[in-house]
Structures are given as structure tokens and as C-alpha cells.
Design a protein around this motif. Structure first.
Motif, PDB file in Angstrom:
ATOM      1  N   VAL A  30       0.843  -1.202   0.000  1.00 22.21           N
ATOM      2  CA  VAL A  30       0.000   0.000   0.000  1.00 22.21           C
ATOM      3  C   VAL A  30       0.878   1.252   0.000  1.00 22.21           C
ATOM      4  N   GLU A  31       1.885   1.260   0.856  1.00 27.33           N
ATOM      5  CA  GLU A  31       2.781   2.424   0.929  1.00 27.33           C
ATOM      6  C   GLU A  31       3.521   2.642  -0.388  1.00 27.33           C
ATOM      7  N   LYS A  45       1.002   3.978  -3.036  1.00 28.27           N
ATOM      8  CA  LYS A  45       0.647   5.383  -2.799  1.00 28.27           C
ATOM      9  C   LYS A  45       1.782   6.334  -3.149  1.00 28.27           C
ATOM     10  N   ALA A  46       3.009   5.884  -2.982  1.00 30.33           N
ATOM     11  CA  ALA A  46       4.165   6.742  -3.250  1.00 30.33           C
ATOM     12  C   ALA A  46       4.585   6.733  -4.718  1.00 30.33           C
ATOM     13  N   GLU A  82      -7.266  -1.386  -1.247  1.00 34.50           N
ATOM     14  CA  GLU A  82      -7.060  -0.371  -0.217  1.00 34.50           C
ATOM     15  C   GLU A  82      -6.632   0.973  -0.810  1.00 34.50           C
ATOM     16  N   CYS A  83      -5.966   0.929  -1.959  1.00 32.49           N
ATOM     17  CA  CYS A  83      -5.512   2.155  -2.629  1.00 32.49           C
ATOM     18  C   CYS A  83      -6.490   2.645  -3.694  1.00 32.49           C
ATOM     19  N   ASN A  84      -7.632   1.980  -3.806  1.00 32.93           N
ATOM     20  CA  ASN A  84      -8.651   2.325  -4.804  1.00 32.93           C
ATOM     21  C   ASN A  84      -8.139   2.267  -6.238  1.00 32.93           C
TER      22      ASN A  84
END
Length: 176
Positions: A16-17, A20-21, A66-68
Motif C-alpha cells: 500500500v505504501e 501510494k508513493a 485499499e488504494c482504490n
């Protein structure tokens, strides 16, 4: 050895991290590449700041939800690895994958690309690799603004001082 629920949650959170990054996600089927060459490719990517990992499809699917990020579920079959392109250079992994595919076209397959939320087929890899990165775009804009024979200082000072002068005049009129 099966992962515990806690280990799975840690792996999902790490994905997830990374998602997102990133500015781009590349899904690759690496099943046929020999381990020695895969490790060499991984080292090359690491030296260039590109994150590359083999992932379990179920864990990646959870991270994508979770990150859509939508539209990649049908690609989460078989062996999957993921590469992350940075926000500043989302096409850097594409350039590296193109080089890898020149040597291993039969054994490495790009499944899909998510570039800034847009899902593309793996067949778009060559086009993505040719796109300019952030620094190339900035250099291109500066060279267009400056043009041949122009003095950058006068360009910056000229319009900037003109706009500043116009704003000051407008401010003075509004105060009076």
C-alpha cells in the motif's frame, strides 16, 4: 511455509505504501527468467531507485483495493512481480523493462501498466518507455521559453517585472 495473518498484513501495508508513493505500477509475469538474471535485473533496478518485488496475487489485490486502484484484477493470475515508477519518473521502469525484453522476450511478459491511475495493456510498454520524464519535460519547456539566442535572465526579468509592475499599479489604484 504459509504466512501468518500478521505477516500478510505487514506485506499488504508495505505494498500500500509503495503504491501510494508511486506514479506508475507495472505488473510483470517473470516465470521464465532464470534466477541469476532476475537477481541481476533487480540489482540494476535498485541502483536506479526502482522498486521491484515478486508478490502474491491475493496480497497485491488487497493492497490495490485499499488504494482504490481498479482495473488490474484480471491480471492477477499466475506469477506476478511489480515495479513501481516514481512520481518524478514514472516511465523509468518501462525503459528498463524494454531493455530486459530485448534479451528475454519469450520468458518475461508485461501484464499491465497503471500510469497515474490510467490502466494500459502491457503492449503499451514501448510507448510508455518513450514518454519524456519530468526532468526532460522541464528541460523542454525551458528550452522553448528561452528559444535560440535568448537571454534567460532577460526573459525572467522581462515578463516578471512587467507583471509585477502591473500588479503594483492595480494595487495603487485600488488603494486610492
Amino acid at each position: 511455509m504459509a504466512l501468518t495473518l500478521e505477516q500478510k498484513q505487514v506485506k499488504v501495508q508495505a505494498l500500500v505504501e509503495s503504491i501510494k508513493a508511486s506514479g506508475a505500477i507495472y505488473l510483470v509475469n517473470y516465470a521464465g527468467i532464470p534466477v541469476v538474471e532476475d537477481n541481476g535485473f533487480r540489482q540494476v533496478l535498485n541502483t536506479k531507485g526502482i522498486e521491484y518485488k515478486a508478490v502474491k496475487n491475493t496480497l497485491l489485490k488487497r493492497a490495490l483495493v485499499e488504494c482504490n486502484v481498479e482495473g488490474l484484477d484480471d491480471q492477477l493470475q499466475g506469477v506476478t512481480s511489480i515495479l513501481f515508477g516514481s512520481v518524478d519518473s514514472p516511465n523509468a521502469p518501462a525503459k528498463e523493462l524494454v531493455a530486459l525484453l530485448k534479451e528475454h522476450k519469450e520468458i518475461v511478459t508485461v501484464k499491465a501498466i497503471s500510469l497515474d491511475g490510467t490502466i494500459m495493456a502491457g503492449t503499451s510498454l514501448e510507448d510508455v518507455s518513450k514518454m519524456p520524464g519530468r526532468e526532460e519535460l522541464i528541460a523542454s519547456i525551458v528550452s522553448m521559453a528561452v528559444g535560440p539566442g535568448s537571454n534567460l535572465a532577460s526573459i525572467i526579468a522581462g515578463p516578471g517585472s512587467t507583471i509585477a509592475g502591473q500588479l503594483k499599479t492595480l494595487e495603487d489604484k485600488l488603494e486610492n
